[in-house]
Scaffold this motif. Structure first.
Motif, PDB file in Angstrom:
ATOM      1  N   SER A 196      -0.102  -4.064  -8.704  1.00  0.00           N
ATOM      2  CA  SER A 196       0.869  -4.604  -7.753  1.00  0.00           C
ATOM      3  C   SER A 196       0.947  -6.126  -7.848  1.00  0.00           C
ATOM      4  CB  SER A 196       0.492  -4.186  -6.333  1.00  0.00           C
ATOM      5  OG  SER A 196       1.347  -4.776  -5.392  1.00  0.00           O
ATOM      6  N   SER A 254      -3.136   0.108  -1.654  1.00  0.00           N
ATOM      7  CA  SER A 254      -2.864  -1.197  -2.234  1.00  0.00           C
ATOM      8  C   SER A 254      -2.196  -2.044  -1.166  1.00  0.00           C
ATOM      9  CB  SER A 254      -1.946  -1.028  -3.446  1.00  0.00           C
ATOM     10  OG  SER A 254      -1.565  -2.266  -3.970  1.00  0.00           O
ATOM     11  N   ASN A 255      -2.440  -3.354  -1.227  1.00  0.00           N
ATOM     12  CA  ASN A 255      -1.824  -4.287  -0.275  1.00  0.00           C
ATOM     13  C   ASN A 255      -2.111  -3.906   1.175  1.00  0.00           C
ATOM     14  OD1 ASN A 255      -0.678  -5.752  -2.414  1.00  0.00           O
ATOM     15  ND2 ASN A 255       1.098  -4.393  -2.441  1.00  0.00           N
ATOM     16  N   ASP A 256      -3.350  -3.528   1.453  1.00  0.00           N
ATOM     17  CA  ASP A 256      -3.775  -3.148   2.808  1.00  0.00           C
ATOM     18  C   ASP A 256      -2.965  -1.996   3.386  1.00  0.00           C
ATOM     19  OD1 ASP A 256      -5.782  -5.093   2.887  1.00  0.00           O
ATOM     20  OD2 ASP A 256      -4.354  -6.623   3.515  1.00  0.00           O
ATOM     21  N   SER A 281      -8.238   2.220  -6.216  1.00  0.00           N
ATOM     22  CA  SER A 281      -7.488   1.355  -5.289  1.00  0.00           C
ATOM     23  C   SER A 281      -7.429  -0.073  -5.807  1.00  0.00           C
ATOM     24  CB  SER A 281      -8.120   1.378  -3.895  1.00  0.00           C
ATOM     25  OG  SER A 281      -7.859   2.597  -3.251  1.00  0.00           O
ATOM     26  N   LEU A 282      -8.523  -0.547  -6.373  1.00  0.00           N
ATOM     27  CA  LEU A 282      -8.533  -1.895  -6.944  1.00  0.00           C
ATOM     28  C   LEU A 282      -7.562  -2.011  -8.116  1.00  0.00           C
ATOM     29  CD1 LEU A 282     -12.351  -2.741  -6.836  1.00  0.00           C
ATOM     30  CD2 LEU A 282     -10.538  -3.696  -5.398  1.00  0.00           C
ATOM     31  N   LEU A 316      -4.811  -0.199  -8.513  1.00  0.00           N
ATOM     32  CA  LEU A 316      -3.470  -0.227  -7.932  1.00  0.00           C
ATOM     33  C   LEU A 316      -3.137  -1.609  -7.391  1.00  0.00           C
ATOM     34  CD1 LEU A 316      -3.271   3.143  -5.966  1.00  0.00           C
ATOM     35  CD2 LEU A 316      -1.955   2.502  -7.983  1.00  0.00           C
ATOM     36  N   GLU A 317      -4.095  -2.251  -6.750  1.00  0.00           N
ATOM     37  CA  GLU A 317      -3.902  -3.599  -6.226  1.00  0.00           C
ATOM     38  C   GLU A 317      -3.603  -4.580  -7.358  1.00  0.00           C
ATOM     39  OE1 GLU A 317      -3.522  -6.298  -3.202  1.00  0.00           O
ATOM     40  OE2 GLU A 317      -4.124  -4.232  -2.874  1.00  0.00           O
ATOM     41  N   LYS A 318      -4.355  -4.482  -8.456  1.00  0.00           N
ATOM     42  CA  LYS A 318      -4.153  -5.368  -9.600  1.00  0.00           C
ATOM     43  C   LYS A 318      -2.763  -5.169 -10.214  1.00  0.00           C
ATOM     44  CE  LYS A 318      -6.180  -6.794 -13.951  1.00  0.00           C
ATOM     45  NZ  LYS A 318      -5.943  -6.234 -15.231  1.00  0.00           N
ATOM     46  N   THR A 373      -2.339   2.344   2.894  1.00  0.00           N
ATOM     47  CA  THR A 373      -2.702   3.600   2.251  1.00  0.00           C
ATOM     48  C   THR A 373      -1.446   4.205   1.620  1.00  0.00           C
ATOM     49  OG1 THR A 373      -4.484   3.982   3.831  1.00  0.00           O
ATOM     50  CG2 THR A 373      -3.674   5.895   2.620  1.00  0.00           C
TER      51      THR A 373
END
Length: 144
Positions: A130, A90-92, A123-124, A126-128, A94
């Motif tokens: 965050s 997430s957030n570029d 991963s998407l 987790l990004e959402k 690992t």
């Protein structure tokens, strides 16, 4: 046939969970063993490359020293071993690495592209999560 979930902490990977590493042991020895695993990220290995680049690795065991040293800790490596290491982030950055192999070797890994797609979707998510947390935090600061 076996796999390990690692979390990125400081300058190392730390084992968090496993399947197939003697998981039938009633005393949880395999789980304790995996939680004690530490893989340094300051040496050049397939794990450090996956964490640094965010790109997955799928293929035969690389023959250099650190890869054999690290994978030897997991146990029972041989030249027929095929493995994968997928970054989950997430957030570029690992955050986790999912490792798996076809121990004891001798056959091709199957279902890898489907697993890679699932990891990408995770991963998407987790990004959402965050982004939603940051938005909530920003809104609460504005409300004050």
């Amino acid at each position: 046939t076996r796999g390990i979930l690692f979390v990125v902490k400081d300058f190392e990977l730390q084992g968090r969970g496993q399947f197939g590493l003697g998981s039938n042991a009633l005393d949880g020895t395999a789980d304790r063993f995996v939680r004690g695993l530490r893989i340094p990220l300051d040496v050049d290995s397939l794990f450090s490359r996956v964490v640094r680049t965010g790109l997955p690795f799928v293929g035969p065991i690389p023959g250099d020293y650190w890869n054999r040293e690290i994978l030897g800790k997991i146990g029972s490596i041989n030249n027929d071993l095929q493995l994968f290491a997928f970054p989950l982030g997430s957030n570029d950055r690992t955050i986790f690495v999912i490792y798996g192999d076809n121990y004891p070797g001798g056959w091709d890994l199957t279902g890898i592209s489907e697993l890679e797609a699932l990891v990408s979707q995770a991963s998407l998510v987790l990004e959402k999560i965050s982004l939603e947390r940051r938005l909530t935090d920003a809104e609460s600061k504005v409300s004050m």
